[in-house]
Design a protein around this motif. Structure first.
Motif, mmCIF file in Angstrom:
data_model
loop_
_atom_site.group_PDB
_atom_site.id
_atom_site.type_symbol
_atom_site.label_atom_id
_atom_site.label_comp_id
_atom_site.label_asym_id
_atom_site.label_seq_id
_atom_site.Cartn_x
_atom_site.Cartn_y
_atom_site.Cartn_z
ATOM 1 N N ASN A 340 8.345 69.301 -22.174
ATOM 2 C CA ASN A 340 9.144 68.080 -22.104
ATOM 3 C C ASN A 340 8.275 66.859 -21.844
ATOM 4 O O ASN A 340 7.211 66.972 -21.219
ATOM 5 C CB ASN A 340 10.173 68.178 -20.975
ATOM 6 C CG ASN A 340 11.214 69.253 -21.223
ATOM 7 O OD1 ASN A 340 11.378 69.721 -22.348
ATOM 8 N ND2 ASN A 340 11.908 69.647 -20.182
ATOM 9 N N GLU A 342 7.928 64.609 -19.575
ATOM 10 C CA GLU A 342 8.273 64.335 -18.186
ATOM 11 C C GLU A 342 7.002 64.358 -17.348
ATOM 12 O O GLU A 342 6.018 65.013 -17.693
ATOM 13 C CB GLU A 342 9.251 65.388 -17.645
ATOM 14 C CG GLU A 342 10.588 65.425 -18.355
ATOM 15 C CD GLU A 342 11.483 66.536 -17.841
ATOM 16 O OE1 GLU A 342 11.225 67.053 -16.735
ATOM 17 O OE2 GLU A 342 12.435 66.917 -18.544
ATOM 18 N N PRO A 350 11.475 61.262 -16.516
ATOM 19 C CA PRO A 350 11.271 61.178 -17.963
ATOM 20 C C PRO A 350 10.108 60.246 -18.294
ATOM 21 O O PRO A 350 9.908 59.228 -17.626
ATOM 22 C CB PRO A 350 12.603 60.623 -18.468
ATOM 23 C CG PRO A 350 13.597 60.999 -17.418
ATOM 24 C CD PRO A 350 12.853 60.914 -16.122
ATOM 25 N N PRO A 384 14.412 64.917 -23.565
ATOM 26 C CA PRO A 384 12.963 64.715 -23.473
ATOM 27 C C PRO A 384 12.118 65.829 -24.075
ATOM 28 O O PRO A 384 10.891 65.778 -23.999
ATOM 29 C CB PRO A 384 12.733 64.632 -21.954
ATOM 30 C CG PRO A 384 13.807 65.490 -21.370
ATOM 31 C CD PRO A 384 15.010 65.242 -22.251
ATOM 32 N N MET A 557 17.224 59.677 -20.558
ATOM 33 C CA MET A 557 17.050 60.907 -21.323
ATOM 34 C C MET A 557 17.975 62.004 -20.829
ATOM 35 O O MET A 557 17.566 63.128 -20.557
ATOM 36 C CB MET A 557 15.586 61.347 -21.306
ATOM 37 C CG MET A 557 14.647 60.303 -21.884
ATOM 38 S SD MET A 557 12.901 60.711 -21.821
ATOM 39 C CE MET A 557 12.685 61.567 -23.372
#
Length: 596
Positions: A340, A342, A350, A384, A557
């Protein structure tokens, strides 16, 4: 078999479905929003149609626009993937009325399992064990208090009746936290599922999240494909999945497999679906049913050798399942890491942005399901996820080693991802001992050790290659076409998705256990770590706050992100309000040192 299928989704799952269709010799139709014009899934399909602007409500969630495209394209069936309209009974019904096949269960099954309270009631009547709690919605906080005091006790889970994927799931550790949990769950239920009703469950503090993959056809056959362990989660959303589950033996597998197939049969299910449950001290409880293909389906595919997506398409076309329960054989071990966009060091904030250089890992036993490439934009408008990295090997230990090798090969430039987090967690004793790893994921100090190095200054862009033949994409009446133009490139045009490379991926972190260290930020300004919308302001100007106190909640997100004070002091400036938009780096508050 169908001649043409429309994929009502985007990203990696759209490409996954397109690949399955190509192997079945079925033509494909992609749909896209204005933000996804240059996305790989759009180019990969045989045809592509514009739905509308970036917001999902105006594109991927617009049933009216999708029905128009289905009619224009002549698609005979629709595959919804997961998310968006995958579990929308109204969409499935609309397709049935028009003679278009929905590749999934009938609308009646979606409706029955779509409401978590109704699903719990159905399962209880069918004799399937459920987590103790209510089987009907709880209307008010006062009603909730009465039920909790009488039958459940604290801690209690407050869950949105139409929820899923971790949305609308809040925990009240004690009575003074109930109102916040109740209101938060109702708010997310209304926002993501259009249903603010909630129900209550006993909160199990450290259960294993174990789910069972089921397949059912229109000829009365219902089988399970073993189980997956999805216990490694943040905010009740999955990060790492594996199959088979480390805590499940043959006897327990047969038991929970029977629970899963009985649950599917109870609602006349067809297609691919997942029965999710909680495993605590040998007891297995039904949690919910996801009436669609799951994000983590690849780990089951790798240990069973069954293509779940193709199986679902064949079932929708009226074919029987290609395998019976007694033919099922699980081989080896598979692990999936969600890559992701992140920043784990900032409590999984995010981190949208554009991808620079991009190289996926490869080699024996490595699979990457992605919908991106160099130059792709991970927008805050959608989920994400960048990609899913899946590996297989003969056992869990060797699969872990293979995953670490693959993570080290993965190169994603100019974008912060969870790769360093996965590398660190997979080298801990908690993972080796097959624990749930909740202690690590909830340890802010450990997460801070995963901070990304400060980016280096980007190199100067290389001179543009002025080829005599250029490729462009055009839209005519909302349909996408690829064209070639002979001559120099248009001024300012990006050729073949090229993008300047930047900072290299984070270095492989050292082996860690339960690390600790000092935290906090510098200066008085609390800056927003992400772009999003202010959902809640928890302080007032002039108030005194301690380090770590909640200041605001920002939605980005599809996630609610709690922003806490980086230092103790007095809130001297508070330039934000509920509903306002903030960009990364914007000032959320100024916290001045308390008077001596």
């Amino acid at each position: 078999m169908f001649s043409k299928i429309l994929i009502a989704n985007r990203g990696e799952i759209a490409i996954r479905i397109i690949r399955a269709c190509e192997e079945l010799s079925v033509a494909t139709v992609a749909v896209y929003s204005e933000l996804d014009r240059d996305a790989p899934h759009v180019r990969r399909a045989d045809e592509a149609f514009l739905l509308g602007p970036g917001p999902a409500s105006e594109s991927y969630l617009s049933i009216e626009k999708l029905l128009e495209v289905i009619e224009r394209s002549g698609a005979e069936a629709v595959h919804p993937g997961y998310g968006f309209l995958a579990e929308n009974a109204a969409f499935a019904s609309a397709l049935e009325e028009r003679g278009v096949t929905f590749i999934g269960p009938p609308a009646s099954a979606i409706e029955a399992m779509g409401s978590k309270t109704r699903a719990r009631e159905l399962m209880a009547k069918a004799g399937v064990p459920i987590v103790p709690g209510t089987t009907e919605p709880v209307a008010t906080i006062e009603d909730a208090r009465k039920v909790i005091d009488k039958t459940i006790g604290y801690p209690v889970a407050v869950k949105a009746a139409g929820g899923g994927g971790g949305k609308g799931f809040r925990v009240a550790e004690s009575e003074d936290k109930l109102q916040e949990a109740f209101e938060g769950s109702a708010r997310e239920g209304e926002k993501f599922f259009g249903d603010p009703t909630v129900y209550l469950e006993r909160y199990l503090p450290d259960p294993r999240h174990v789910e069972v993959q089921v397949l059912a056809d229109k000829h009365g056959n219902v089988i399970h494909l073993g189980e997956r362990d999805c216990s490694v989660q943040r905010r009740h959303q999955k990060l790492i999945e594996e199959s088979p589950a480390p805590a499940v033996d043959e006897q327990l597998r047969a038991k929970i497999g029977k629970i899963a197939t009985e649950a599917a049969a109870a609602v006349s299910y067809t297609g691919a679906g997942t029965i999710e449950g909680l495993l605590q001290e040998g007891e297995y409880f039904f949690l919910e049913m996801n009436t669609r293909v799951q994000v983590e389906h690849p780990v089951t595919e790798l240990v069973t050798g069954i293509d779940i997506v193709k199986e679902g398409i064949r079932v929708a076309a009226g074919e029987p399942l290609s395998i019976s329960q007694d033919q099922l054989e699980l081989r080896g071990h598979a692990i999936e890491c969600r890559i992701n966009a992140e920043d784990a060091s900032k409590n999984f904030a995010p981190a949208p942005g554009a991808i620079g250089g991009y190289v996926e890992p490869a080699g024996p036993g490595v699979r990457v399901d992605s919908g991106v490439e160099a130059g792709s934009e991970i927008t805050p408008m959608y989920d994400p996820m960048v990609a899913k990295l899946i590996v297989w090997d003969v056992d869990r230990v060797q699969a872990t080693a293979r995953m670490l090798r693959a993570l080290a090969e993965y190169r994603i430039e100019n974008l912060k991802t969870l790769i360093p987090f996965h590398q660190a967690l997979l080298q801990t004793s908690q993972w080796a001992n097959a624990e749930t790893c909740r202690d690590l994921i909830e340890d802010r100090e450990w997460l801070k050790t995963l901070a990304f190095p400060k980016p280096e200054a980007p190199a100067e862009a290389e001179a543009e290659d002025e080829s005599v033949e250029q490729s462009y994409t055009v839209e005519v009446s909302g349909k996408r076409f690829d064209v070639r133009v002979i001559g120099p490139p248009l001024a300012g045009a990006a050729v073949n998705g090229s993008a300047p490379a930047g900072a290299v991926a984070a270095r492989k972190p050292p082996r860690r256990e339960r690390a600790s260290g000092a935290g906090g930020g510098g200066g008085d300004t609390l800056a927003s770590p992400l772009q999003g919308t202010i959902l809640k302001v928890a302080v007032e100007q002039g108030a005194s706050v301690e380090e770590g106190a909640l200041v605001a909640v920002i939605e980005a997100m599809k996630m609610e992100n709690e922003i806490t004070a980086h230092k103790a002091g007095t809130v001297s400036e508070l330039p934000i309000s509920v509903g306002s938009s903030v960009a990364t780096g914007d000032t959320l508050a100024v916290i001045s040192d308390a008077a001596a």
